[in-house]
Motif scaffolding. Structure first.
Motif, PDB file in Angstrom:
ATOM      1  N   VAL A  42      14.776  13.253   6.448  1.00  0.00           N
ATOM      2  CA  VAL A  42      15.114  12.030   7.177  1.00  0.00           C
ATOM      3  C   VAL A  42      14.047  10.946   7.056  1.00  0.00           C
ATOM      4  O   VAL A  42      14.371   9.766   6.888  1.00  0.00           O
ATOM      5  N   ILE A  43      12.785  11.311   7.129  1.00  0.00           N
ATOM      6  CA  ILE A  43      11.744  10.321   7.411  1.00  0.00           C
ATOM      7  C   ILE A  43      11.615   9.249   6.333  1.00  0.00           C
ATOM      8  O   ILE A  43      11.468   8.058   6.643  1.00  0.00           O
ATOM      9  N   PHE A  44      11.696   9.619   5.057  1.00  0.00           N
ATOM     10  CA  PHE A  44      11.453   8.630   4.009  1.00  0.00           C
ATOM     11  C   PHE A  44      12.585   7.600   3.939  1.00  0.00           C
ATOM     12  O   PHE A  44      12.344   6.409   3.724  1.00  0.00           O
ATOM     13  N   PHE A  45      13.822   8.049   4.134  1.00  0.00           N
ATOM     14  CA  PHE A  45      14.938   7.106   4.172  1.00  0.00           C
ATOM     15  C   PHE A  45      14.891   6.247   5.426  1.00  0.00           C
ATOM     16  O   PHE A  45      15.235   5.064   5.390  1.00  0.00           O
ATOM     17  N   LEU A  46      14.457   6.839   6.533  1.00  0.00           N
ATOM     18  CA  LEU A  46      14.359   6.073   7.779  1.00  0.00           C
ATOM     19  C   LEU A  46      13.315   4.975   7.659  1.00  0.00           C
ATOM     20  O   LEU A  46      13.535   3.834   8.113  1.00  0.00           O
ATOM     21  N   ILE A  47      12.187   5.274   7.053  1.00  0.00           N
ATOM     22  CA  ILE A  47      11.151   4.259   6.855  1.00  0.00           C
ATOM     23  C   ILE A  47      11.702   3.102   6.028  1.00  0.00           C
ATOM     24  O   ILE A  47      11.484   1.926   6.343  1.00  0.00           O
ATOM     25  N   LEU A  75       0.813  -1.212   0.000  1.00  0.00           N
ATOM     26  CA  LEU A  75       0.000   0.000   0.000  1.00  0.00           C
ATOM     27  C   LEU A  75       0.850   1.266   0.000  1.00  0.00           C
ATOM     28  O   LEU A  75       0.559   2.232  -0.719  1.00  0.00           O
ATOM     29  N   PHE A  76       1.933   1.294   0.802  1.00  0.00           N
ATOM     30  CA  PHE A  76       2.693   2.521   1.002  1.00  0.00           C
ATOM     31  C   PHE A  76       4.031   2.569   0.278  1.00  0.00           C
ATOM     32  O   PHE A  76       4.520   3.653  -0.042  1.00  0.00           O
ATOM     33  N   ASN A  77       4.655   1.419   0.052  1.00  0.00           N
ATOM     34  CA  ASN A  77       6.037   1.434  -0.420  1.00  0.00           C
ATOM     35  C   ASN A  77       6.241   2.127  -1.766  1.00  0.00           C
ATOM     36  O   ASN A  77       7.225   2.878  -1.928  1.00  0.00           O
ATOM     37  N   PRO A  78       5.386   1.925  -2.769  1.00  0.00           N
ATOM     38  CA  PRO A  78       5.630   2.625  -4.044  1.00  0.00           C
ATOM     39  C   PRO A  78       5.654   4.150  -3.894  1.00  0.00           C
ATOM     40  O   PRO A  78       6.515   4.823  -4.457  1.00  0.00           O
ATOM     41  N   THR A  79       4.716   4.681  -3.126  1.00  0.00           N
ATOM     42  CA  THR A  79       4.679   6.135  -2.934  1.00  0.00           C
ATOM     43  C   THR A  79       5.889   6.626  -2.144  1.00  0.00           C
ATOM     44  O   THR A  79       6.520   7.627  -2.505  1.00  0.00           O
ATOM     45  N   LEU A  80       6.231   5.915  -1.071  1.00  0.00           N
ATOM     46  CA  LEU A  80       7.366   6.334  -0.252  1.00  0.00           C
ATOM     47  C   LEU A  80       8.676   6.198  -1.011  1.00  0.00           C
ATOM     48  O   LEU A  80       9.599   6.996  -0.815  1.00  0.00           O
ATOM     49  N   THR A  81       8.768   5.198  -1.886  1.00  0.00           N
ATOM     50  CA  THR A  81       9.971   5.052  -2.700  1.00  0.00           C
ATOM     51  C   THR A  81      10.147   6.251  -3.619  1.00  0.00           C
ATOM     52  O   THR A  81      11.267   6.755  -3.808  1.00  0.00           O
ATOM     53  N   ALA A  82       9.060   6.733  -4.189  1.00  0.00           N
ATOM     54  CA  ALA A  82       9.147   7.915  -5.048  1.00  0.00           C
ATOM     55  C   ALA A  82       9.565   9.143  -4.256  1.00  0.00           C
ATOM     56  O   ALA A  82      10.361   9.973  -4.726  1.00  0.00           O
ATOM     57  N   TRP A  83       9.075   9.284  -3.022  1.00  0.00           N
ATOM     58  CA  TRP A  83       9.429  10.449  -2.194  1.00  0.00           C
ATOM     59  C   TRP A  83      10.916  10.466  -1.845  1.00  0.00           C
ATOM     60  O   TRP A  83      11.495  11.532  -1.625  1.00  0.00           O
ATOM     61  N   ARG A  84      11.532   9.305  -1.779  1.00  0.00           N
ATOM     62  CA  ARG A  84      12.952   9.262  -1.426  1.00  0.00           C
ATOM     63  C   ARG A  84      13.824   9.941  -2.481  1.00  0.00           C
ATOM     64  O   ARG A  84      14.919  10.407  -2.170  1.00  0.00           O
TER      65      ARG A  84
END
Length: 298
Positions: free
Chosen positions: A175-180, A136-145
């Motif tokens: 920090v947050i997106f890489f930390l996740i 659910l979240f990983n594709p979006t968070l990967t783009a934010w990185r």
């Protein structure tokens, strides 16, 4: 006949011992192999590690000082000596209330990092534990990185103006997106046999998450947090570059307008020293909380 047998039994062991002793004297002595400097995966002793660290630091400052004296006299102000930077640092703390700027910068770093860890660590653990949440979240968070945090400065200034909120938000986003992502990998690396054993014994999903997944992942999660707070320090000057009245970055930017390179380098050294101190604090916390992990890694 009996006496000759007894004599032989006494003579033969003595002869055997003498022969063994002679063979041991003739055998070459074992000489352990010489320890090489470049030895794979061998950790030096604490004393040797400290000595090597001291040599590395002296080499760094030696190259710096040599570069200063090799620079033409007319351009030496752009590469000040160690003494000049030390004098600038002394003036900053004694005459210009630099301690207040250091406190403000530390406050921004730690507030933003605590917020990022408070949100990022639970999300990363959930994503590493449950495949549906990860999908659910990983594709979006990967783009934010892949979005540089500095690109959000104009937007943050529009939203918050030149306030502390904008600087803390920038440090948070850096920090947050890489930390996740790191926490997700730490959680996914847990051996699946642990989870399967909990399921076999009838534990609920919450019990497995709280009693198995989180304790197993925490040592690696703390290592990831230690690495990411170092990244947070690298964003400090960028966060304090616009509209800042105080902080280490603001002092460095004001010094840049007047070509005060010694003050700029003093600020850089201060950030480096604070970063090392933060790293040592995290290492100490990890050693207290997870002593078995430190022994396993050594």
């Amino acid at each position: 006949m009996l006496e000759s047998t007894i004599v032989k039994s006494r003579v033969i062991p003595s002869i055997s011992l003498a022969a063994a002793s002679a063979s041991m004297d003739d055998a070459p002595l074992y000489i352990p192999p010489k320890e090489r400097f470049l030895e794979f995966r061998r950790q030096p002793s604490a004393r040797r590690a400290g000595l090597l660290a001291l040599i590395g630091a002296l080499a760094f400052f030696g190259v710096w000082e040599l570069g200063h004296y090799l620079t033409p006299v007319s351009a030496r102000k752009f590469l000040p000596s160690i003494q000049e930077v030390g004098s600038a640092l002394y003036v900053l703390f004694v005459e210009r209330n630099f301690a207040h700027d250091v406190y403000i910068s530390c406050w921004r770093i730690f507030i933003s990092f605590v917020a990022a860890a408070g949100i990022g660590v639970p999300i990363g653990i959930l994503m590493g534990s449950f495949g549906n949440i990860r999908a659910l979240f990983n594709p979006t968070l990967t783009a934010w990185r892949y979005l540089p945090a500095a690109s959000f400065i104009p937007l943050l200034l529009v939203w918050f103006g030149p306030t502390d909120q904008a600087k803390i938000a920038l440090l948070f986003m850096g920090v947050i997106f890489f930390l996740i992502s790191l926490v997700l990998d730490n959680t996914s690396a847990i051996q699946k046999e642990f989870v399967e054993a909990g399921l076999t014994m009838g534990a609920s999903r919450f019990q497995i998450l709280r009693g198995i997944v989180v304790p197993a992942a925490l040592p690696a999660v703390f290592d990831s947090m230690r690495n990411m707070i170092a990244v947070s320090w690298t964003y400090l000057v960028i966060a304090e570059i616009v509209g800042a009245q105080d902080g280490i970055g603001a002092v460095m930017m004001r010094a840049g307008r007047f070509l005060s390179v010694d003050v700029i380098m003093a600020g850089i050294l201060t950030i480096g020293a604070l970063g090392v101190a933060t790293d040592l604090v995290f290492r100490g916390i990890c050693l207290m909380l997870f002593p078995w992990n430190a022994e396993r890694r050594s």
